[in-house]
Design a protein around this motif. Sequence first.
Motif, mmCIF file in Angstrom:
data_model
loop_
_atom_site.group_PDB
_atom_site.id
_atom_site.type_symbol
_atom_site.label_atom_id
_atom_site.label_comp_id
_atom_site.label_asym_id
_atom_site.label_seq_id
_atom_site.Cartn_x
_atom_site.Cartn_y
_atom_site.Cartn_z
ATOM 1 N N GLN A 120 7.458 27.955 6.292
ATOM 2 C CA GLN A 120 7.717 29.163 5.945
ATOM 3 C C GLN A 120 8.202 29.015 4.672
ATOM 4 O OE1 GLN A 120 10.801 31.656 7.832
ATOM 5 N NE2 GLN A 120 9.574 33.097 7.573
ATOM 6 N N ARG A 121 7.671 29.068 3.560
ATOM 7 C CA ARG A 121 7.512 29.894 1.901
ATOM 8 C C ARG A 121 7.716 31.053 1.670
ATOM 9 N NH1 ARG A 121 9.229 25.082 2.650
ATOM 10 N NH2 ARG A 121 8.049 23.075 2.228
ATOM 11 N N THR A 122 9.379 31.341 1.129
ATOM 12 C CA THR A 122 9.090 32.727 0.961
ATOM 13 C C THR A 122 9.895 33.454 0.172
ATOM 14 O OG1 THR A 122 10.758 33.539 1.765
ATOM 15 C CG2 THR A 122 9.469 33.661 3.280
ATOM 16 N N VAL A 123 10.494 31.621 -0.793
ATOM 17 C CA VAL A 123 10.914 31.985 -1.949
ATOM 18 C C VAL A 123 9.841 31.102 -3.099
ATOM 19 C CG1 VAL A 123 12.702 30.083 -2.826
ATOM 20 C CG2 VAL A 123 13.454 31.368 -1.168
ATOM 21 N N ARG A 124 9.156 32.332 -4.409
ATOM 22 C CA ARG A 124 8.307 31.887 -4.423
ATOM 23 C C ARG A 124 8.699 30.940 -6.104
ATOM 24 N NH1 ARG A 124 3.407 36.222 -3.472
ATOM 25 N NH2 ARG A 124 4.509 36.581 -1.567
ATOM 26 N N PHE A 125 8.023 30.435 -6.024
ATOM 27 C CA PHE A 125 8.116 29.181 -7.284
ATOM 28 C C PHE A 125 6.698 28.930 -7.873
ATOM 29 C CE2 PHE A 125 8.045 27.346 -3.027
ATOM 30 C CZ PHE A 125 6.047 26.594 -3.360
ATOM 31 N N ASN A 126 7.060 28.568 -8.923
ATOM 32 C CA ASN A 126 5.864 27.762 -9.641
ATOM 33 C C ASN A 126 6.373 25.986 -9.682
ATOM 34 O OD1 ASN A 126 4.697 29.535 -11.215
ATOM 35 N ND2 ASN A 126 6.010 29.914 -12.014
ATOM 36 N N GLU A 127 4.736 25.388 -10.150
ATOM 37 C CA GLU A 127 4.193 23.759 -9.191
ATOM 38 C C GLU A 127 3.571 23.343 -9.749
ATOM 39 O OE1 GLU A 127 3.730 21.332 -5.156
ATOM 40 O OE2 GLU A 127 3.706 23.845 -4.897
ATOM 41 N N ILE A 128 3.881 21.813 -10.050
ATOM 42 C CA ILE A 128 3.363 21.046 -10.864
ATOM 43 C C ILE A 128 3.156 19.991 -9.850
ATOM 44 C CG2 ILE A 128 5.364 20.208 -11.934
ATOM 45 C CD1 ILE A 128 2.693 19.106 -13.906
ATOM 46 N N GLU A 129 1.917 18.857 -9.157
ATOM 47 C CA GLU A 129 1.906 17.498 -8.781
ATOM 48 C C GLU A 129 1.021 16.689 -9.009
ATOM 49 O OE1 GLU A 129 1.110 17.169 -3.518
ATOM 50 O OE2 GLU A 129 0.711 18.839 -4.663
ATOM 51 N N TYR A 130 1.681 15.731 -9.046
ATOM 52 C CA TYR A 130 0.364 14.522 -9.724
ATOM 53 C C TYR A 130 0.686 13.848 -8.175
ATOM 54 C CZ TYR A 130 -0.870 15.835 -14.413
ATOM 55 O OH TYR A 130 -1.199 15.990 -15.341
ATOM 56 N N ASN A 131 -1.129 13.366 -8.311
ATOM 57 C CA ASN A 131 -1.122 11.895 -7.495
ATOM 58 C C ASN A 131 -1.227 10.426 -7.933
ATOM 59 O OD1 ASN A 131 -3.612 9.753 -6.480
ATOM 60 N ND2 ASN A 131 -3.179 11.020 -5.340
ATOM 61 N N LEU A 132 -0.335 9.288 -7.578
ATOM 62 C CA LEU A 132 -0.048 8.711 -8.627
ATOM 63 C C LEU A 132 -0.476 7.098 -8.057
ATOM 64 C CD1 LEU A 132 3.527 9.719 -9.262
ATOM 65 C CD2 LEU A 132 1.817 9.546 -11.124
ATOM 66 N N PRO A 133 -0.386 5.678 -8.176
ATOM 67 C CA PRO A 133 -0.429 4.694 -7.411
ATOM 68 C C PRO A 133 0.592 4.996 -6.197
ATOM 69 C CG PRO A 133 -0.952 4.307 -9.409
ATOM 70 C CD PRO A 133 -0.913 5.645 -9.626
ATOM 71 N N LYS A 134 0.133 4.208 -4.915
ATOM 72 C CA LYS A 134 1.055 4.460 -3.932
ATOM 73 C C LYS A 134 2.224 3.377 -4.501
ATOM 74 C CE LYS A 134 2.058 2.888 0.758
ATOM 75 N NZ LYS A 134 1.151 1.784 1.673
ATOM 76 N N ASP A 135 2.441 2.132 -5.174
ATOM 77 C CA ASP A 135 3.708 1.992 -5.769
ATOM 78 C C ASP A 135 4.387 1.764 -6.258
ATOM 79 O OD1 ASP A 135 2.382 -0.047 -3.202
ATOM 80 O OD2 ASP A 135 1.784 -1.272 -4.314
ATOM 81 N N ALA A 136 4.087 3.115 -7.574
ATOM 82 C CA ALA A 136 4.496 3.643 -8.373
ATOM 83 C C ALA A 136 5.574 4.649 -7.703
ATOM 84 C CB ALA A 136 3.567 4.179 -9.151
ATOM 85 N N MET A 137 5.530 4.614 -7.093
ATOM 86 C CA MET A 137 7.093 5.775 -5.979
ATOM 87 C C MET A 137 8.432 5.217 -7.000
ATOM 88 S SD MET A 137 7.097 8.839 -5.081
ATOM 89 C CE MET A 137 6.298 9.044 -2.705
ATOM 90 N N THR A 138 8.682 4.307 -6.931
ATOM 91 C CA THR A 138 10.058 4.350 -7.486
ATOM 92 C C THR A 138 10.197 4.616 -8.663
ATOM 93 O OG1 THR A 138 10.691 3.363 -5.283
ATOM 94 C CG2 THR A 138 12.026 2.336 -6.836
ATOM 95 N N ALA B 71 5.234 16.288 -6.215
ATOM 96 C CA ALA B 71 5.782 17.134 -6.446
ATOM 97 C C ALA B 71 6.902 18.171 -6.213
ATOM 98 C CB ALA B 71 5.534 17.864 -5.256
ATOM 99 N N VAL B 72 6.546 18.970 -8.382
ATOM 100 C CA VAL B 72 7.816 19.484 -8.753
ATOM 101 C C VAL B 72 8.165 20.704 -8.983
ATOM 102 C CG1 VAL B 72 9.022 19.015 -11.480
ATOM 103 C CG2 VAL B 72 7.325 17.425 -10.615
ATOM 104 N N HIS B 73 9.014 21.375 -8.541
ATOM 105 C CA HIS B 73 8.694 23.117 -8.422
ATOM 106 C C HIS B 73 10.263 23.324 -9.361
ATOM 107 C CE1 HIS B 73 7.630 21.195 -4.795
ATOM 108 N NE2 HIS B 73 6.922 21.657 -4.458
ATOM 109 N N MET B 74 9.611 24.612 -9.908
ATOM 110 C CA MET B 74 10.511 25.929 -10.432
ATOM 111 C C MET B 74 10.475 27.275 -10.324
ATOM 112 S SD MET B 74 13.163 26.189 -13.021
ATOM 113 C CE MET B 74 13.020 24.613 -14.142
ATOM 114 N N TYR B 75 11.508 27.382 -9.349
ATOM 115 C CA TYR B 75 11.786 28.651 -9.110
ATOM 116 C C TYR B 75 11.051 30.174 -9.922
ATOM 117 C CZ TYR B 75 14.188 33.237 -7.412
ATOM 118 O OH TYR B 75 14.576 34.438 -6.591
ATOM 119 N N ARG B 76 10.628 30.758 -9.574
ATOM 120 C CA ARG B 76 9.730 32.300 -10.607
ATOM 121 C C ARG B 76 10.729 33.104 -11.356
ATOM 122 N NH1 ARG B 76 6.167 36.454 -7.700
ATOM 123 N NH2 ARG B 76 7.727 37.111 -7.026
#
Length: 438
Positions: free
Chosen positions: A301-319, A364-369
């Motif tokens: 459930q998501r009732t708190v609204r936000f804006n979001e940017i999300e990127y796909n990266l090579p699997k091993d890049a996470m850390t 995925a990076v979020h910021m409160y609306r």
Amino acid sequence: MLPMIENRKEWTNWSGSVIATPKLIRYPQTIDEVIEIVRKECILGGKYLRVVGSAHSFTPVAASDQVLVSLDGLQGIVSIDVAQATAVVWAGTKLKLLGELLHERGLAQENLGDIDVQSIAGAMSTGTHGSGHRLGSIATQVIGITVVNGLGEVMEYTEESHPEVFKALQVSLGTLGIIVQVKLRLRKSYVLSYESKRMALSDCLTQLPELIEGNRHFEFFWFPYAETCQVKLMNEADSPISSNRVSDYVNEKLIENTLFGLLSGICRVFPSVSSTISRISASSTPIMTKANYSHRIFATQRTVRFNEIEYNLPKDAMTSVIREMREAMEREKFHVHFPIECRYVAADDIWLSPAYGRDSAYIAVHMYRGMPYKRYFQVMEQIFLRYDGRPHWGKMHTLKAADLMKRYPMWQRFGEIRAQMDPNHFFISPYMRELLGI
């Protein structure tokens, strides 16, 4: 007579980041009505149109100031083959409804994201995904597509009958036509056990290989300026349905939504407390377990609204990426309290899928609306791009055609197929024209 709204003053997406003023909004109830819209409004009227699902994209990918088509009137199952575990469904079917309808027949989708309000066609067309390093995006579950193209023709495509068009259609951003039906590869209904726990971010990053390989689904949320992260694990289970309604209500409704919403409101009024609120939120993430049928476990459930940017990266890049993100946050002192969501998805061969050709990590990076996000997203995006990042099509990003064609090996061929399907650009808005370089 086609239902419509004329001269509507304003249409907006879920977060409020996109506003449009369509001249017409149409709600077709049949394929023939979809054809009529294309022929009357586009071929004869010279207008462009865009199709909207549930308005959950943060970019203007669905926005139109001319004709907006909603497929809310095209929902439900067209046909189902339980023995073969396949179903043809209307393109406007919301994922929550689809999950229940399939479950009634003993079937389920193999994977879903954590939001179930989107339409199946919208989720497919924007590359929406869940978690699971052996599982692909929702589009990988599609094995047949029926579409009304820019010539007003109804066409059916599969990978066997038209391999190139099919690969272009699986993630097409609504630019090849109006998808009216999709055929899904399914599986028998199954139960997932769910566990939410807290872990030090440093420990989580150290244990990534074990967490990824040891679970069907693994994701984690790390909070800016906090050392604690929330880890979510889901695995198939033979156990019966188990859930504590009181505990679930407290954790998912009161803590993750109501309380977090109140804290977010405080951050908007007093931004300087954001780092403190982030640490408080991290220390209060739920510790819980439950089990239920998959479609009921995936959704959050998501009732708190936000804006979001999300990127796909090579699997091993996470850390490495997270390390740079934390350094940037400490340097820039961003006023942010929303957690960063991190997941893994299997590689696929869909031309415009961000996971094309590589096992992937998603961040995925979020910021409160209502709170400033542009500088924060800009700095994070620059980090993602240094690691060959590809943006999620439904999330905010700044890339245009010249940047995107370098990141997608099949970009040019997609454009050629798109031109064949819609030679007069009836499905191209000004935003899509700039995005695709038309």
